[in-house]
Design a protein around this motif. Structure first.
Motif, PDB file in Angstrom:
ATOM      1  N   LEU A 276       0.869  -1.178   0.000  1.00 47.25           N
ATOM      2  CA  LEU A 276       0.000   0.000   0.000  1.00 47.25           C
ATOM      3  C   LEU A 276       0.900   1.220   0.000  1.00 47.25           C
ATOM      4  O   LEU A 276       1.573   1.528   0.986  1.00 47.25           O
TER       5      LEU A 276
ATOM      6  N   VAL B  21      -8.942  -3.445   3.911  1.00 47.78           N
ATOM      7  CA  VAL B  21      -7.482  -3.467   3.845  1.00 47.78           C
ATOM      8  C   VAL B  21      -7.000  -3.895   5.218  1.00 47.78           C
ATOM      9  O   VAL B  21      -7.316  -3.237   6.215  1.00 47.78           O
TER      10      VAL B  21
ATOM     11  N   VAL C 286      -6.028  -6.954   0.525  1.00 49.97           N
ATOM     12  CA  VAL C 286      -7.153  -6.104   0.154  1.00 49.97           C
ATOM     13  C   VAL C 286      -8.239  -6.984  -0.428  1.00 49.97           C
ATOM     14  O   VAL C 286      -7.962  -7.822  -1.291  1.00 49.97           O
TER      15      VAL C 286
END
Length: 131
Positions: A32, A106, A93
């Motif tokens: 991320l 997430v 995710v």
């Protein structure tokens, strides 16, 4: 019944299909890179690194790229929860149907993001060379 593949929730999965074909990578252990909230919509954007495809576009291969980066935009947010955050986040995710919209989850050590949006679309798909 197994969950639907995540690209089925995208309004515009064509670019992803062009790069990965019928087997898009799972959104497990993805980096991320950025989480952005926008007042327009309201919206949430996630910028993620994906695995490099087995058969990349010639242009990407010629430039020595080894990582794919995507931006998933969630518009029409009706719920958002964020617990913790940090640097160098590797997360799982998931996208699931949520009424007339899409839920995103997430999860990473020390970080949880949950949101519900009316739509999700592929806002960007590019490659780069990660050292």
């Amino acid at each position: 019944m197994p969950p639907e593949p995540w690209p089925t929730h995208l309004v515009n999965p064509q670019g992803l299909k062009a790069i990965y074909g019928a087997k898009p990578p799972p959104l497990t252990a993805v980096r991320l890179r950025q989480l952005t909230l926008h007042e327009d919509g309201p919206a949430l954007t996630l910028r993620l690194d994906l695995p490099y495809p087995a058969d990349p576009p010639r242009k990407w291969a010629a430039q020595g790229f080894n990582t794919v980066q995507t931006e998933l935009a969630f518009t029409g947010l009706s719920a958002l929860t964020l617990h913790g955050f940090g640097t160098e986040i590797t997360a799982d995710v998931t996208l699931t149907a949520a009424g007339d919209g899409v839920a995103v989850h997430v999860t990473a050590p020390g970080t949880t993001v949950e949101a519900v949006a009316r739509t999700v679309y592929l806002a960007a798909l590019r490659a780069y060379a990660q050292e």
